[in-house]
Design a protein around this motif. Structure first.
Motif, PDB file in Angstrom:
ATOM      1  N   UNK A  10     -33.728  43.544  -6.231  1.00  0.00           N
ATOM      2  CA  UNK A  10     -32.935  44.256  -7.249  1.00  0.00           C
ATOM      3  C   UNK A  10     -33.751  45.401  -7.838  1.00  0.00           C
ATOM      4  N   UNK A  11     -33.459  46.651  -7.490  1.00  0.00           N
ATOM      5  CA  UNK A  11     -34.244  47.777  -8.002  1.00  0.00           C
ATOM      6  C   UNK A  11     -34.151  47.889  -9.521  1.00  0.00           C
ATOM      7  N   UNK A  12     -35.298  48.110 -10.149  1.00  0.00           N
ATOM      8  CA  UNK A  12     -35.337  48.283 -11.605  1.00  0.00           C
ATOM      9  C   UNK A  12     -36.667  48.919 -11.971  1.00  0.00           C
ATOM     10  N   UNK A  13     -36.687  49.644 -13.098  1.00  0.00           N
ATOM     11  CA  UNK A  13     -37.904  50.313 -13.540  1.00  0.00           C
ATOM     12  C   UNK A  13     -38.103  50.145 -15.041  1.00  0.00           C
ATOM     13  N   UNK A  14     -39.377  50.118 -15.434  1.00  0.00           N
ATOM     14  CA  UNK A  14     -39.750  50.001 -16.848  1.00  0.00           C
ATOM     15  C   UNK A  14     -40.891  50.964 -17.122  1.00  0.00           C
ATOM     16  N   UNK A  15     -40.775  51.714 -18.239  1.00  0.00           N
ATOM     17  CA  UNK A  15     -41.796  52.681 -18.621  1.00  0.00           C
ATOM     18  C   UNK A  15     -42.248  52.411 -20.051  1.00  0.00           C
ATOM     19  N   UNK A  17     -42.173  48.855 -11.442  1.00  0.00           N
ATOM     20  CA  UNK A  17     -40.951  48.996 -10.662  1.00  0.00           C
ATOM     21  C   UNK A  17     -40.740  47.784  -9.762  1.00  0.00           C
ATOM     22  N   UNK A  18     -39.486  47.409  -9.611  1.00  0.00           N
ATOM     23  CA  UNK A  18     -39.071  46.457  -8.592  1.00  0.00           C
ATOM     24  C   UNK A  18     -38.228  47.229  -7.588  1.00  0.00           C
ATOM     25  N   UNK A  19     -38.535  47.093  -6.302  1.00  0.00           N
ATOM     26  CA  UNK A  19     -37.885  47.875  -5.254  1.00  0.00           C
ATOM     27  C   UNK A  19     -36.785  47.044  -4.604  1.00  0.00           C
ATOM     28  N   UNK A  20     -35.724  47.702  -4.182  1.00  0.00           N
ATOM     29  CA  UNK A  20     -34.640  47.028  -3.487  1.00  0.00           C
ATOM     30  C   UNK A  20     -35.047  46.514  -2.122  1.00  0.00           C
ATOM     31  N   UNK A  21     -34.161  45.763  -1.505  1.00  0.00           N
ATOM     32  CA  UNK A  21     -34.457  45.150  -0.202  1.00  0.00           C
ATOM     33  C   UNK A  21     -33.798  45.946   0.925  1.00  0.00           C
ATOM     34  N   UNK A  22     -34.101  45.559   2.153  1.00  0.00           N
ATOM     35  CA  UNK A  22     -33.551  46.228   3.341  1.00  0.00           C
ATOM     36  C   UNK A  22     -33.003  45.206   4.337  1.00  0.00           C
ATOM     37  N   UNK A  23     -32.630  44.046   3.801  1.00  0.00           N
ATOM     38  CA  UNK A  23     -32.165  42.968   4.653  1.00  0.00           C
ATOM     39  C   UNK A  23     -30.665  42.754   4.589  1.00  0.00           C
ATOM     40  N   UNK A  24     -30.256  41.589   5.078  1.00  0.00           N
ATOM     41  CA  UNK A  24     -28.848  41.208   5.071  1.00  0.00           C
ATOM     42  C   UNK A  24     -28.344  41.169   3.625  1.00  0.00           C
ATOM     43  N   UNK A  25     -27.244  41.862   3.315  1.00  0.00           N
ATOM     44  CA  UNK A  25     -26.813  41.936   1.920  1.00  0.00           C
ATOM     45  C   UNK A  25     -26.169  40.668   1.380  1.00  0.00           C
ATOM     46  N   UNK A  26     -25.534  39.891   2.246  1.00  0.00           N
ATOM     47  CA  UNK A  26     -24.801  38.702   1.783  1.00  0.00           C
ATOM     48  C   UNK A  26     -25.106  37.492   2.657  1.00  0.00           C
ATOM     49  N   UNK A  27     -26.344  36.986   2.605  1.00  0.00           N
ATOM     50  CA  UNK A  27     -26.670  35.819   3.428  1.00  0.00           C
ATOM     51  C   UNK A  27     -25.869  34.586   3.003  1.00  0.00           C
ATOM     52  N   UNK A  28     -25.725  33.640   3.907  1.00  0.00           N
ATOM     53  CA  UNK A  28     -24.887  32.475   3.661  1.00  0.00           C
ATOM     54  C   UNK A  28     -25.372  31.665   2.464  1.00  0.00           C
TER      55      UNK A  28
END
Length: 255
Positions: free
Chosen positions: A195-200, A212-223
């Motif tokens: 889950x992308x998010x940033x704090x300053x 910062x937390x960076x988003x993912x690049x995997x399956x969006x809706x795993x079982x």
């Protein structure tokens, strides 16, 4: 004093911290949580293309490049790939990333999914735990592609520290980037939470601190979690000669 020191019994603790420090004046593409072979080919392609267009000189694979579903402690889905086939697809992915960035330094941080391999061997075949043939550098041909595998360590470049995120318990839930700051007390960037998010904020001397937390690049809706609040994403991190950092924490808009 020396006699007192000698009377203290030998300690058997092990030094596990293995941080890597990079020189400054570089531009870094951050790819987190690809979860190969259950990756989003479209999102990964967009992130790689953005790195090429930005002319990055460094790529950090920030953990969970591999999913390693079949050796998880969780129940296996019957239609998933075997561990051997996961490695075959992973090797192809490593080749494609090196091919996309032939002149870049590439570093690969161990995530909790890569750590599944070590845990699986310890549980089921401890006698072969230390065999070099079972190290990720050989299983994914990382050494041949000149990709540094970072285990039990963070990567530091200027004011920024790079980590997967599982190393620091308690940063999940609401406002994870702020929690990352509370744990690290410095500028840092991680993945793991999808889950992308940033704090300053600024310290008492006025110096910028950012997490910062960076988003993912995997399956969006795993079982196992079909209704989630994950987003695809990547980051591009500019580190100046003096170590100052500018981060583009990018969310990939789904079409």
């Amino acid at each position: 004093m020396s006699n007192l020191y000698n009377n203290i019994p030998k300690s058997y603790y092990k030094t596990r911290k293995a941080d890597v420090k990079l020189s400054t004046d570089r531009k870094v593409l951050v790819l987190a949580d690809v979860h190969c072979p259950y990756h989003s080919k479209t999102a990964l392609w967009e992130a790689i293309r953005a790195g090429q267009n930005a002319d990055v000189d460094t790529v950090i694979l920030m953990g969970d490049l591999m999913d390693f579903h079949r050796i998880s402690r969780y129940p296996n889905e019957p239609d998933t790939l075997s561990f051997k086939n996961e490695l075959m697809v992973g090797s192809q992915l490593v080749f494609s990333i090196r091919d996309a960035f032939p002149h870049c330094r590439i570093l690969y941080i161990q995530g909790n999914h890569e750590a599944r391999l070590e845990a699986y061997i310890k549980r089921n075949a401890s006698e072969i735990f230390n065999m070099p043939e079972l190290h990720m550098s050989l299983l994914l041909d990382l050494a041949n592609h000149e990709i540094d595998y970072v285990v039990d360590g963070f990567i530091h470049c200027g004011d920024m520290s790079f980590l997967h995120g599982h190393e620091i318990p308690g940063i999940g839930g609401v406002n994870p980037s702020r929690k990352l700051y509370a744990k690290m007390k410095k500028s840092a960037i991680c993945g793991h939470l999808h889950r992308p998010e940033s704090f300053y904020t600024r310290d008492g001397a006025g110096k910028m601190i950012q997490c910062h937390v960076v988003g993912h690049l995997g399956e969006p809706n795993p079982k196992y979690w079909m209704r989630n609040d994950w987003q695809h994403g990547y980051a591009i991190v500019d580190v100046s000669k003096r170590g100052y950092v500018y981060v583009q924490n990018v969310i990939i808009n789904e079409r």
